[in-house]
Scaffold this motif. Sequence first.
Motif, PDB file in Angstrom:
ATOM      1  N   TRP A   1      11.749   0.084   3.896  1.00  0.00           N
ATOM      2  CA  TRP A   1      11.075   0.837   4.966  1.00  0.00           C
ATOM      3  C   TRP A   1      10.806   0.012   6.238  1.00  0.00           C
ATOM      4  O   TRP A   1      11.059   0.498   7.348  1.00  0.00           O
ATOM      5  CB  TRP A   1       9.782   1.437   4.435  1.00  0.00           C
TER       6      TRP A   1
ATOM      7  N   TYR B   1      -2.009   7.907  16.583  1.00  0.00           N
ATOM      8  CA  TYR B   1      -0.645   7.792  16.082  1.00  0.00           C
ATOM      9  C   TYR B   1       0.002   6.628  16.828  1.00  0.00           C
ATOM     10  O   TYR B   1      -0.503   6.174  17.864  1.00  0.00           O
ATOM     11  CB  TYR B   1       0.134   9.086  16.332  1.00  0.00           C
ATOM     12  N   VAL B   2       1.120   6.149  16.327  1.00  0.00           N
ATOM     13  CA  VAL B   2       1.715   4.972  16.947  1.00  0.00           C
ATOM     14  C   VAL B   2       2.143   5.236  18.385  1.00  0.00           C
ATOM     15  O   VAL B   2       2.204   4.308  19.203  1.00  0.00           O
ATOM     16  CB  VAL B   2       2.932   4.480  16.139  1.00  0.00           C
TER      17      VAL B   2
ATOM     18  N   TYR C   1      10.727   2.554  16.906  1.00  0.00           N
ATOM     19  CA  TYR C   1       9.801   3.229  17.819  1.00  0.00           C
ATOM     20  C   TYR C   1      10.492   3.940  18.973  1.00  0.00           C
ATOM     21  O   TYR C   1       9.853   4.673  19.726  1.00  0.00           O
ATOM     22  CB  TYR C   1       8.805   2.223  18.397  1.00  0.00           C
TER      23      TYR C   1
ATOM     24  N   GLY D   1       5.654   8.373  14.298  1.00  0.00           N
ATOM     25  CA  GLY D   1       4.614   8.647  13.321  1.00  0.00           C
ATOM     26  C   GLY D   1       5.133   8.955  11.937  1.00  0.00           C
ATOM     27  O   GLY D   1       4.420   8.747  10.946  1.00  0.00           O
TER      28      GLY D   1
ATOM     29  N   HIS E   1      -0.991  15.995   9.791  1.00  0.00           N
ATOM     30  CA  HIS E   1      -1.443  14.650   9.410  1.00  0.00           C
ATOM     31  C   HIS E   1      -2.472  14.178  10.446  1.00  0.00           C
ATOM     32  O   HIS E   1      -2.315  13.141  11.085  1.00  0.00           O
ATOM     33  CB  HIS E   1      -0.266  13.670   9.368  1.00  0.00           C
TER      34      HIS E   1
ATOM     35  N   ALA F   1       7.121   7.353  10.220  1.00  0.00           N
ATOM     36  CA  ALA F   1       7.140   6.128   9.410  1.00  0.00           C
ATOM     37  C   ALA F   1       5.801   5.904   8.721  1.00  0.00           C
ATOM     38  O   ALA F   1       5.748   5.426   7.583  1.00  0.00           O
ATOM     39  CB  ALA F   1       7.497   4.926  10.286  1.00  0.00           C
ATOM     40  N   ASP F   2       4.707   6.259   9.384  1.00  0.00           N
ATOM     41  CA  ASP F   2       3.377   6.071   8.800  1.00  0.00           C
ATOM     42  C   ASP F   2       3.072   7.089   7.713  1.00  0.00           C
ATOM     43  O   ASP F   2       2.144   6.890   6.921  1.00  0.00           O
ATOM     44  CB  ASP F   2       2.307   6.162   9.887  1.00  0.00           C
ATOM     45  N   TRP F   3       3.813   8.184   7.690  1.00  0.00           N
ATOM     46  CA  TRP F   3       3.548   9.209   6.684  1.00  0.00           C
ATOM     47  C   TRP F   3       4.296   8.933   5.393  1.00  0.00           C
ATOM     48  O   TRP F   3       4.310   9.766   4.493  1.00  0.00           O
ATOM     49  CB  TRP F   3       3.892  10.592   7.260  1.00  0.00           C
TER      50      TRP F   3
ATOM     51  N   HIS G   1      -4.549  -0.940  14.143  1.00  0.00           N
ATOM     52  CA  HIS G   1      -3.133  -0.884  13.766  1.00  0.00           C
ATOM     53  C   HIS G   1      -2.265  -1.780  14.645  1.00  0.00           C
ATOM     54  O   HIS G   1      -1.034  -1.639  14.657  1.00  0.00           O
ATOM     55  CB  HIS G   1      -2.633   0.565  13.844  1.00  0.00           C
TER      56      HIS G   1
ATOM     57  N   TRP H   1      -8.672   2.997  16.529  1.00  0.00           N
ATOM     58  CA  TRP H   1      -7.494   3.187  15.672  1.00  0.00           C
ATOM     59  C   TRP H   1      -6.341   2.307  16.142  1.00  0.00           C
ATOM     60  O   TRP H   1      -5.674   1.653  15.323  1.00  0.00           O
ATOM     61  CB  TRP H   1      -7.072   4.660  15.695  1.00  0.00           C
TER      62      TRP H   1
ATOM     63  N   ARG I   1      12.099   1.197  10.060  1.00  0.00           N
ATOM     64  CA  ARG I   1      11.149   1.682  11.055  1.00  0.00           C
ATOM     65  C   ARG I   1      11.605   1.345  12.479  1.00  0.00           C
ATOM     66  O   ARG I   1      12.060   0.241  12.762  1.00  0.00           O
ATOM     67  CB  ARG I   1       9.771   1.074  10.811  1.00  0.00           C
TER      68      ARG I   1
END
Length: 491
Positions: free
Chosen positions: A484, A56-57, A490, A416, A51, A418-420, A222, A218, A488
């Motif tokens: 979702w 990424y977060v 972190y 990451g 991906h 979660a973003d997918w 975000h 990025w 989520r």
Amino acid sequence: MSATYVRAEVASFAAAPVLGVAAAVAAVLTVFSGRYGFHRDELYFLVAGDHLAWGYVDQPPLTPLAARLSTAVFGDTPSGLRVVATLACAATVVVVAAIARELGGGRAAQVLAAACTAVSGFVLAVGHLVSTATFDMLAWVVVCWLLLRLLRTGDRRLWLAVGAALGVGMQNKYLVALLAFALLAALLATGPRDVLRGRWPLAGAAVALAVALPNLWWQAAHGWPQLTVAGGISADDGTENRILFVPQQIVFLSPVFVPVWIAGGLRLWRDPALRWARAFAPAYLILAVVVVASGGKPYYCLPLLLVLLAAGCVTAASRPRAMWPAVAVTAVVSALISLPVLPPGEVGVVNAVNKEQGEQIGWPELAVAVDQAWSGVPAADRPRAVIFAQNYGEAGALAYHGAIRGLPAPYSAHMGFADWGPPPDSATGPVLLVRQVGADPVERHFTGCEGAGHVNNGRDIDNEEQDAVIVLCTGPKEPWSQLWPSLRHYY
């Protein structure tokens, strides 16, 4: 040319023996690269590499990109993935030897600096695994080497190279900004300050910003999620990190190397011939204060310790009868602690010292346990069923080892993953949950949950996934798209 600079002569680079040391450590890392299995972070990087994005977060894009390239060229195995880590470690060894050269080291000092670096416990540990720390260490020592060369020669055009190295480092991990801060503060405090004047430092800063800009853009777009991740790490581990800071500074390289890097720091500070490089001594202290105050991980200071070690090796090289036995002993101890030397069933012996050893064991067994639980889902229900993992390690393991067993792709709301994306709302259940013992009871978001098994790595290794819980639920309490944000997390 400013009077601040002294064009000190340096010895020729000891290319053959230094490259020999680097090749030797690369060979050792290669031999052991497939001894256990993937680390939880590596499994995450494999999925992140599928991906690809500018960010990424929890990290910039360089490490997932490196994982993608390494497996594409060398194979989708632990050994194939770790080629890039091996190369980065070998390059670090060479650069530290070059730092010793800049600081007045001749052939013997350069080889000693390379050897001390190659056998250091932390260097071997991050050289064995693909991690952000692997490439961060290389970026830091490259920045230090370029800045030392700039300070020694007075060639301010090197600010462009320093900026490029900082920018690349930022594309891997933002921690390199701490190095820039510590070195800038030390230069302002101790000099030479005139190296900071003129257009070249600004040009170097512009280069660094330009290289790092895509990921910074990025993150800004975000909402700077990496700050949330960093805050969570500090909140969870900050006190422990502060307590362990001094002990880990002692053990990171080797306890027997402590006198060498302390002597190196004192040499940088006191030696009139190295007055141009003295800022590196207080830079380490400044960095240490920042790391302790912020609750950061003690290994953040390691690359500057390598600079001090290189400075100390210039003096220590005159005592080969004392140093080389110390290098040999360190090599044996570091290999036992940092590399998969022991049989997998004996990893518990060193797991208390280096828990990352244990995190390379048990992932196939986790997939087997989930596969057994999945077999309890009726075939007619499987098109609507979901496998949901609590953390990225579990999800990464199921994406790799589960796919081998024919399991569907897992979902997770961690980092990451979660973003997918969540499962489609049409996936109304059943839901097979996997979570660590003592973790957030995610079952509260689902209905009809019953125990369906647990994970046993079969070797009684006390890692994070041993005895992980597997739960079978009838379905989510609300559609996945609505659920979702609540799932989520972190950290």
